[in-house]
Design an enzyme around this catalytic site. Structure first.
Site, PDB file in Angstrom:
ATOM      1  N   GLU A  84     -12.748   4.425  11.980  1.00 52.58           N
ATOM      2  CA  GLU A  84     -11.968   5.064  10.942  1.00 52.58           C
ATOM      3  C   GLU A  84     -12.709   4.905   9.622  1.00 52.58           C
ATOM      4  O   GLU A  84     -13.099   3.797   9.249  1.00 52.58           O
ATOM      5  CB  GLU A  84     -10.568   4.423  10.886  1.00 52.58           C
ATOM      6  CG  GLU A  84      -9.645   5.166   9.966  1.00 52.58           C
ATOM      7  CD  GLU A  84      -8.187   4.728  10.095  1.00 52.58           C
ATOM      8  OE1 GLU A  84      -7.779   4.288  11.189  1.00 52.58           O
ATOM      9  OE2 GLU A  84      -7.464   4.802   9.086  1.00 52.58           O
ATOM     10  N   LYS A 117      -2.166  -5.317   9.115  1.00 47.97           N
ATOM     11  CA  LYS A 117      -1.587  -4.209   8.354  1.00 47.97           C
ATOM     12  C   LYS A 117      -0.224  -3.961   8.988  1.00 47.97           C
ATOM     13  O   LYS A 117      -0.143  -3.560  10.151  1.00 47.97           O
ATOM     14  CB  LYS A 117      -2.475  -2.974   8.491  1.00 47.97           C
ATOM     15  CG  LYS A 117      -1.903  -1.703   7.877  1.00 47.97           C
ATOM     16  CD  LYS A 117      -2.901  -0.541   8.018  1.00 47.97           C
ATOM     17  CE  LYS A 117      -2.366   0.743   7.386  1.00 47.97           C
ATOM     18  NZ  LYS A 117      -3.375   1.833   7.444  1.00 47.97           N
ATOM     19  N   GLU A 126       1.857   3.107   6.841  1.00 47.53           N
ATOM     20  CA  GLU A 126       1.295   4.263   7.534  1.00 47.53           C
ATOM     21  C   GLU A 126       1.590   4.234   9.028  1.00 47.53           C
ATOM     22  O   GLU A 126       0.707   4.499   9.845  1.00 47.53           O
ATOM     23  CB  GLU A 126      -0.220   4.348   7.296  1.00 47.53           C
ATOM     24  CG  GLU A 126      -0.573   4.519   5.835  1.00 47.53           C
ATOM     25  CD  GLU A 126      -2.076   4.671   5.597  1.00 47.53           C
ATOM     26  OE1 GLU A 126      -2.458   5.563   4.835  1.00 47.53           O
ATOM     27  OE2 GLU A 126      -2.855   3.876   6.165  1.00 47.53           O
ATOM     28  N   ARG A 160      -2.126  -7.787   4.653  1.00 48.74           N
ATOM     29  CA  ARG A 160      -2.499  -6.758   3.681  1.00 48.74           C
ATOM     30  C   ARG A 160      -1.303  -6.299   2.837  1.00 48.74           C
ATOM     31  O   ARG A 160      -0.204  -6.105   3.360  1.00 48.74           O
ATOM     32  CB  ARG A 160      -3.124  -5.550   4.370  1.00 48.74           C
ATOM     33  CG  ARG A 160      -4.483  -5.869   4.923  1.00 48.74           C
ATOM     34  CD  ARG A 160      -5.031  -4.703   5.699  1.00 48.74           C
ATOM     35  NE  ARG A 160      -5.820  -3.781   4.905  1.00 48.74           N
ATOM     36  CZ  ARG A 160      -5.627  -2.471   4.845  1.00 48.74           C
ATOM     37  NH1 ARG A 160      -4.602  -1.919   5.479  1.00 48.74           N
ATOM     38  NH2 ARG A 160      -6.410  -1.709   4.138  1.00 48.74           N
ATOM     39  N   LYS A 216      -6.030  -4.436  -2.112  1.00 52.03           N
ATOM     40  CA  LYS A 216      -7.123  -3.526  -2.474  1.00 52.03           C
ATOM     41  C   LYS A 216      -7.409  -3.619  -3.965  1.00 52.03           C
ATOM     42  O   LYS A 216      -6.541  -3.994  -4.750  1.00 52.03           O
ATOM     43  CB  LYS A 216      -6.763  -2.082  -2.103  1.00 52.03           C
ATOM     44  CG  LYS A 216      -6.731  -1.839  -0.593  1.00 52.03           C
ATOM     45  CD  LYS A 216      -6.623  -0.339  -0.264  1.00 52.03           C
ATOM     46  CE  LYS A 216      -6.589  -0.169   1.252  1.00 52.03           C
ATOM     47  NZ  LYS A 216      -6.645   1.248   1.677  1.00 52.03           N
ATOM     48  N   ASP A 223      -5.735   3.745  -3.515  1.00 48.57           N
ATOM     49  CA  ASP A 223      -6.475   3.617  -2.259  1.00 48.57           C
ATOM     50  C   ASP A 223      -7.944   3.938  -2.430  1.00 48.57           C
ATOM     51  O   ASP A 223      -8.377   5.026  -2.058  1.00 48.57           O
ATOM     52  CB  ASP A 223      -5.847   4.533  -1.198  1.00 48.57           C
ATOM     53  CG  ASP A 223      -6.486   4.330   0.174  1.00 48.57           C
ATOM     54  OD1 ASP A 223      -7.222   3.345   0.343  1.00 48.57           O
ATOM     55  OD2 ASP A 223      -6.229   5.156   1.068  1.00 48.57           O
ATOM     56  N   GLU A 273      -9.735  -6.886  -1.401  1.00 50.91           N
ATOM     57  CA  GLU A 273     -10.270  -5.943  -0.404  1.00 50.91           C
ATOM     58  C   GLU A 273     -10.989  -4.821  -1.122  1.00 50.91           C
ATOM     59  O   GLU A 273     -10.370  -3.987  -1.786  1.00 50.91           O
ATOM     60  CB  GLU A 273      -9.137  -5.382   0.469  1.00 50.91           C
ATOM     61  CG  GLU A 273      -9.634  -4.357   1.492  1.00 50.91           C
ATOM     62  CD  GLU A 273      -8.536  -3.870   2.442  1.00 50.91           C
ATOM     63  OE1 GLU A 273      -7.798  -4.709   2.987  1.00 50.91           O
ATOM     64  OE2 GLU A 273      -8.413  -2.644   2.617  1.00 50.91           O
ATOM     65  N   GLU A 323     -15.354   6.168   1.690  1.00 49.57           N
ATOM     66  CA  GLU A 323     -14.329   7.133   2.100  1.00 49.57           C
ATOM     67  C   GLU A 323     -14.099   8.211   1.050  1.00 49.57           C
ATOM     68  O   GLU A 323     -14.041   9.392   1.377  1.00 49.57           O
ATOM     69  CB  GLU A 323     -13.021   6.383   2.386  1.00 49.57           C
ATOM     70  CG  GLU A 323     -11.857   7.288   2.759  1.00 49.57           C
ATOM     71  CD  GLU A 323     -10.591   6.498   3.101  1.00 49.57           C
ATOM     72  OE1 GLU A 323     -10.629   5.261   3.027  1.00 49.57           O
ATOM     73  OE2 GLU A 323      -9.576   7.138   3.435  1.00 49.57           O
ATOM     74  N   HIS A 330      -7.036  10.964  -6.081  1.00 46.35           N
ATOM     75  CA  HIS A 330      -6.378  11.434  -4.857  1.00 46.35           C
ATOM     76  C   HIS A 330      -6.280  12.964  -4.803  1.00 46.35           C
ATOM     77  O   HIS A 330      -5.231  13.522  -4.493  1.00 46.35           O
ATOM     78  CB  HIS A 330      -4.967  10.817  -4.769  1.00 46.35           C
ATOM     79  CG  HIS A 330      -4.478  10.663  -3.349  1.00 46.35           C
ATOM     80  ND1 HIS A 330      -4.041  11.717  -2.595  1.00 46.35           N
ATOM     81  CD2 HIS A 330      -4.358   9.584  -2.557  1.00 46.35           C
ATOM     82  CE1 HIS A 330      -3.666  11.285  -1.400  1.00 46.35           C
ATOM     83  NE2 HIS A 330      -3.851   9.994  -1.342  1.00 46.35           N
ATOM     84  N   TRP A 344       1.217  11.703  -0.072  1.00 45.36           N
ATOM     85  CA  TRP A 344      -0.073  11.950   0.582  1.00 45.36           C
ATOM     86  C   TRP A 344      -0.680  13.278   0.112  1.00 45.36           C
ATOM     87  O   TRP A 344      -1.696  13.710   0.655  1.00 45.36           O
ATOM     88  CB  TRP A 344       0.076  11.951   2.107  1.00 45.36           C
ATOM     89  CG  TRP A 344       0.287  10.578   2.693  1.00 45.36           C
ATOM     90  CD1 TRP A 344       0.273   9.393   2.023  1.00 45.36           C
ATOM     91  CD2 TRP A 344       0.537  10.240   4.069  1.00 45.36           C
ATOM     92  NE1 TRP A 344       0.511   8.340   2.874  1.00 45.36           N
ATOM     93  CE2 TRP A 344       0.679   8.823   4.150  1.00 45.36           C
ATOM     94  CE3 TRP A 344       0.665  10.981   5.249  1.00 45.36           C
ATOM     95  CZ2 TRP A 344       0.939   8.145   5.344  1.00 45.36           C
ATOM     96  CZ3 TRP A 344       0.921  10.301   6.440  1.00 45.36           C
ATOM     97  CH2 TRP A 344       1.053   8.902   6.492  1.00 45.36           C
TER      98      TRP A 344
END
Lengths: 719, 719
Positions: free
Chosen positions: A187, A307, A311, A344, A380, A385, A407, A413, A541, A562
């Site tokens: 991923e 996690k 999600e 997390r 994070k 994200d 993190e 990504e 985003h 999202w």
């Protein structure tokens, strides 16, 4: 002579180019150990390294000695002779007080004490009246780290004469997180597929596993989470634990512990229980047994990364329990064995929150103080994200009774994936050097993470790996620098981005200053460039849905938080997410001085402008340009800067091997195409709201918004 | 001296082992070009290769010259000097009559004519009274093939003195079939993932694509189907055709054309039509336009491979049309451009047939003569599906008016996948040398395939590739031999398995006879060994469901002809599939002499016993043992023979590099474990029907049938 007519002269030229037998494919990373080019320097090193004293036969000392031999043989052309004693100048003495009587007799106690369990000393000393160098540590792993550091000094051409180095890591758990699935897909992996060839484990362990461990140990990484945070309980079955144990056996001499992701519903999925409720005794017992089983195979197993309730992942909230209940369940099972839980904070509740950026803070701060001692909460760097730029996560400093683990993302990504040159050290440093004001001015994120702010017993930092089966490990040759930089900063977050870039370039390419200067300049600017052509002025985003490849600010379907429109909130009045008091008030999650700075248009850094504020299109920015014109300016500047990187790279042609040069050149071309794509797609889209022209001095986009909206990338990697 | 106490002597020993800087990871395949060890031999070659005359600047001649330089530099230590003319002994003259005036003046016309478009001559000749060697061809690709052959002579230590070689391929289309998906997974791939990094194409073409082309050209492969027969129409979109064109550009100088799989429903899926009916004018037009589009990007595009109306793939039968209608639709579109259609006979109708083995014959023989001239029907070697052993497919010889292309499997779907040493040349040869009796005795399958039996204009052979991203291309070091053997037999099917093994071993490992002898013995026996521990005596299709990994003779759920019980038909009375007149009468699909031989228990070869006959457990086999005891004997012999291979391999330790030695050793251990697993699982399962004991002289299985039945392999590769 009658057969000869032409072409001979042309032919003669064709055979003159000399090719090396092995192309430089990047496999060796920064551990290339090519012969030192500077003859004087080489001679100086040789005279100080006439012989080596390095006893000891533990697995770790053996691999340290192997590495020293590999390194010195390559750099100096030959390995120095071995000696039993120091009877002449130029001896390199290596060991711990336990492994070497010479080290022991030096009575380095005080200095060594400061080095701790993983640190080391590298010093020039007189022994028996002779000039010697020592690499000394309390532990075998300290010796290995010291050897890698010593080789780095030679690789980067540092003087050894007056050397007196004492090093120890500032953070205890320095981990890679692999988002690798059991079917070997990764991923957010852009460098091929998973290194872990599960099917052939445990019987076949690839030599590459050893090289993976070497590379990590060389930068001080001491743990690796093998599996994806979107977890699969199967890895906890006996069949897979044997495979994990085989990897642990390979990594152990290099000081690297293995960790696994624990799927919270594992007791149901592989344990046959009807619940995974963390307060249910059968569940408690199941995890206790399971952890015991793991430690029988892997006595130094590191622990679990989880996690949960995010999600779609299962978690304690499924049973109306808290994250603390969930984390403590696992922590209790691991505690007797010395393992830890990394829980997390990246949570997505099933309800859409008023502001996605506020969610982790809201869920976790009430739990501060309720986690067991061997739990770290992994946060994070920013509240959304891994965007090209985010303000630091408001949880840092807000949970004083809990060790917060950082993190970072090493894989790119949202930063150009496998083909964009984006050096991430400046991003890491930007976050680490942010001041939380948690205990007044100077309460930096770095001090939260290394535990010094609240004197935590344990501390940790994780990097989401960019490593895959690609021959050069990371797809982009420069993405190796991000793996390297993460490790170096995990060891010592006070290092500068420039210093890390400098040593990485020297080790990976050349000590030639004519190469280093322009390339370092590219690297240090590259992240700011990417922000400009992707998400300038605090935008975030607005990437493609699902695969996150390329721009798609038009994404509006599906779960609101999202989408892209949720975050940029562009309309005919303006653009940006109002997170001040008049909006979601996310600024209030920061300590007052920070909240004030971000919340006030006067003091909010322009880089976070649209992160915190919704502003009219004709708002005047620092440059004097309107917001729209500034946006246009940044996007064009970003894309143009990639062309500038292409020029820089062209200027170093011939200074390094052709294979890596050509690859970077091809990738920069892709990066430029994609920067233009980002620029055009975003500006054309936002223009439908701003209703303002792109000023005439910029070349207009050569494709329509409709064209960009119809692009599809069904098989983009990393999904 | 006070610091020295111990350990010095031990240390001295530790540093003596010398490691090469680069490990032998297998990437170079059989094109290693390591220095010739035999000094006299080397000198003989050097004296005959004092200079080279090799003019010409076409892309193919350039890569041929590059290869010659790479090869001779490696083998002889230096590249010979270049010359314009032949004025002394020891000149190597290379070219076509068009590229070289020396070749032209030799007037080789007659000999060259026989070489055809792809062939070549390698001869010792006197030129101007001087002793020379020539590599001559009609075309540039012939020169490249000749150069590879010439290098092979040196790699394998052959004498050059009286050399007079004339070679040309017996089969025109010599193709690899890649079952590679656009997401880079590979169906039945056991060597990592797809080489084709679609996402970075067309902008980035990996150096590995060139090495792929080199390897294929070195064994005469002249085409490659890039995509899976379970096809995806997206590869025919403009976005992907640009990527395909970039690969074609890389492969072109090496004489390799690209082909694609055509999804029959593409006109609907990407064309926006409502039907894919092959007789519908809009569909005809769509394919014509699409093919034109392809040839604009790829002027030498090879054509389409199609799997239609099989295992869920769409096809002409969806519109009540025939396979010929479907194939001719595409053939008409390709014909003006010189492309071909390869239409697969591997069909699975949606209805379960009386005998799966009969289906292809029943569907295709009525269509003989109804295909366009540029259609080949591609037939698997046997009537089921790449089993360890099958009788030849009854279609061979049964469609005299249609060129039948052979489809072999190089990847080892049913033959141990990525970790079993099974040399497949004997399997290929067994099929090719089977006599169909189509035109009387001596009508071998090989002559059907090469077109000589019916004087077809075109002929073809395809191998389902075993290549992936693994560094050594094929996972098992010995699986490289299967790629190699396929290519060599595609060029010349008269070569023996032993001769091919011999040259492969020499090129890949060493010319040391002490190594070659035992290793060749292993290779030549290995396929018979695998048959014994997997499917002795004609058993077939008893492997794990879906992933096809390991034994599962108990599979009985789902579509009958996808189960194991359908094929072995074991019951308390006996075992085997009655395909004689009293059963499915599949034997009747063969020509009478063959039908008679297989159908009669007296003459049926024991290797096909249970393929054609259902026999009682106490049937007496040739050995005198009962069928049950013979089955036990074969399974134990198979597993024991893997132990024998392990011993053979142990005997060559130290004769080659450690890295490949260790890998083969580890894989042989896995193979032995899995052979025992096959043996135990199959015998324990069949024992529930035979109700007979495993004779006492065999060690009893150490696990229960239940244990084997519960094994699960959810993430086995290649699914």
């Amino acid at each position: 002579m009658k057969y000869f007519r032409s072409s001979g002269l042309i032919l003669l030229g064709l055979f003159l180019v000399c090719k090396p037998l092995f192309a430089e494919d990047g496999y060796r990373l920064w551990l290339r150990y090519e012969p030192i080019q500077d003859a004087q320097q080489k001679q100086r090193y040789q005279s100080m390294l006439q012989s080596v004293h390095f006893p000891g036969n533990s697995p770790t000392l053996k691999v340290a000695r192997d590495e020293l031999r590999r390194g010195l043989s390559g750099l100096l052309g030959a390995f120095p002779s071995l000696t039993r004693s120091v009877t002449s100048d130029g001896v390199l003495v290596i060991g711990t007080p336990a492994s070497s009587n010479i080290i022991s007799a030096l009575h380095l106690d005080e200095n060594l004490q400061a080095a701790g369990k993983e640190g080391y000393l590298i010093q020039r000393l007189d022994i028996n009246g002779k000039s010697a160098l020592i690499i000394a540590a309390n532990s075998d792993i300290g010796v290995l780290y010291g050897v890698f550091h010593f080789l780095r000094l030679l690789q980067t051409g540092r003087a050894l004469s007056g050397i007196a180095i004492a090093e120890s890591p500032r953070i205890r758990y320095r981990l890679l997180n692999h988002w690798d699935n059991l079917d070997r897909t990764v991923e957010r992996g852009y460098a091929g597929f998973s290194l872990w060839d599960w099917h052939k484990l445990p019987d076949y362990t690839k030599p590459r596993y050893t090289d993976y461990a070497r590379a990590n140990a060389s930068i001080g990484i001491n743990g690796t989470v093998l599996t994806n945070v979107n977890a699969n309980a199967d890895v906890l079955t006996p069949q897979y634990l044997k495979k994990v144990a085989a990897l642990a056996d390979v990594f152990r001499p290099y000081g690297i512990r293995v960790y696994l992701t624990a799927r919270f519903s594992a007791p149901v999925e592989i344990g046959g229980l009807e619940t995974a409720d963390p307060l249910e005794p059968a569940v408690v017992d199941w995890w206790k047994q399971k952890v015991g089983e793991i430690y029988r195979d892997i006595p130094d197993f590191g622990g679990f990364l989880v996690k949960a309730n995010s999600e779609g992942q299962p978690g304690p909230q499924d049973y109306h329990r808290t994250h603390a209940d969930g984390a403590n369940l696992l922590a209790n099972a691991l505690e007797p064995h010395g393992g830890i839980v990394m829980w997390r904070a990246f949570v997505y509740s099933s309800d859409v929150p008023e502001d996605r950026a506020k969610q982790a803070y809201n869920e976790f701060t009430p739990l501060d103080g309720r986690f067991r001692d061997n739990v770290l909460v992994q946060v994070k760097n920013g509240p959304i994200d891994f965007q090209p730029r985010e303000p630091f996560h408001p949880l840092f400093g807000a949970m004083p009774h809990t060790p917060l683990m950082m993190e970072f993302q090493i894989t790119q990504e949202y930063l150009g994936q496998g083909t964009h040159l984006v050096y991430l050290a400046p991003l890491y440093k930007e976050t680490l050097s942010s001041d939380t004001y948690a205990k007044g001015k100077g309460s930096y994120v770095a001090q939260v993470v290394d535990g010094s702010l609240e004197h935590h017993r344990i501390s940790g930092i994780a990097g989401v790996s960019n490593i895959g089966t690609d021959r050069n490990w990371t797809s982009h040759p420069f993405a190796q620098a991000n793996w390297y930089a993460f490790g170096r900063l995990a060891w010592d977050h006070t290092l500068s981005s420039a210093a890390i870039a400098d040593e990485w370039i020297r080790m990976t390419f050349t000590n030639d200053e004519a190469f280093i200067r322009p390339v370092k300049e590219m690297m240090l600017t590259s992240r700011a460039i990417a922000v400009n052509y992707m998400t300038p002025l605090g935008l975030h985003h607005i990437m493609g849905r699902g695969h996150h490849y390329g721009p798609a600010p038009w994404v509006s379907q599906g779960r609101p938080d999202w989408t892209a429109v949720y975050y940029h909130r562009a309309d005919t009045a303006g653009i940006g997410f109002d997170r001040t008091e008049s909006g979601s008030n996310a600024v209030s999650q920061y300590y007052p001085p920070v909240a004030q700075k971000f919340g006030d248009l006067e003091t909010c850094p322009e880089k976070f402008l649209l992160w915190f504020h919704h502003l009219p299109w004709d708002y005047t920015t620092h440059s004097g340009r309107t917001l729209w014109n500034e946006l246009v300016h940044r996007y064009y500047q970003g894309a143009d800067s990639v062309a500038w990187m292409q020029e820089k790279w062209a200027s170093v042609k011939g200074m390094i091997d052709k294979q890596r040069y050509d690859k970077v050149k091809a990738f920069l071309k892709i990066q430029h195409q994609e920067a233009v794509w980002w620029r055009n797609a975003c500006l054309l889209y936002f223009q439908t709201y701003s209703r303002r022209p792109i000023p005439e001095d910029y070349p207009p986009p050569d494709q329509s918004l409709e064209y960009y909206r119809t692009l599809k990338f069904k098989y983009a990697p990393g999904q």
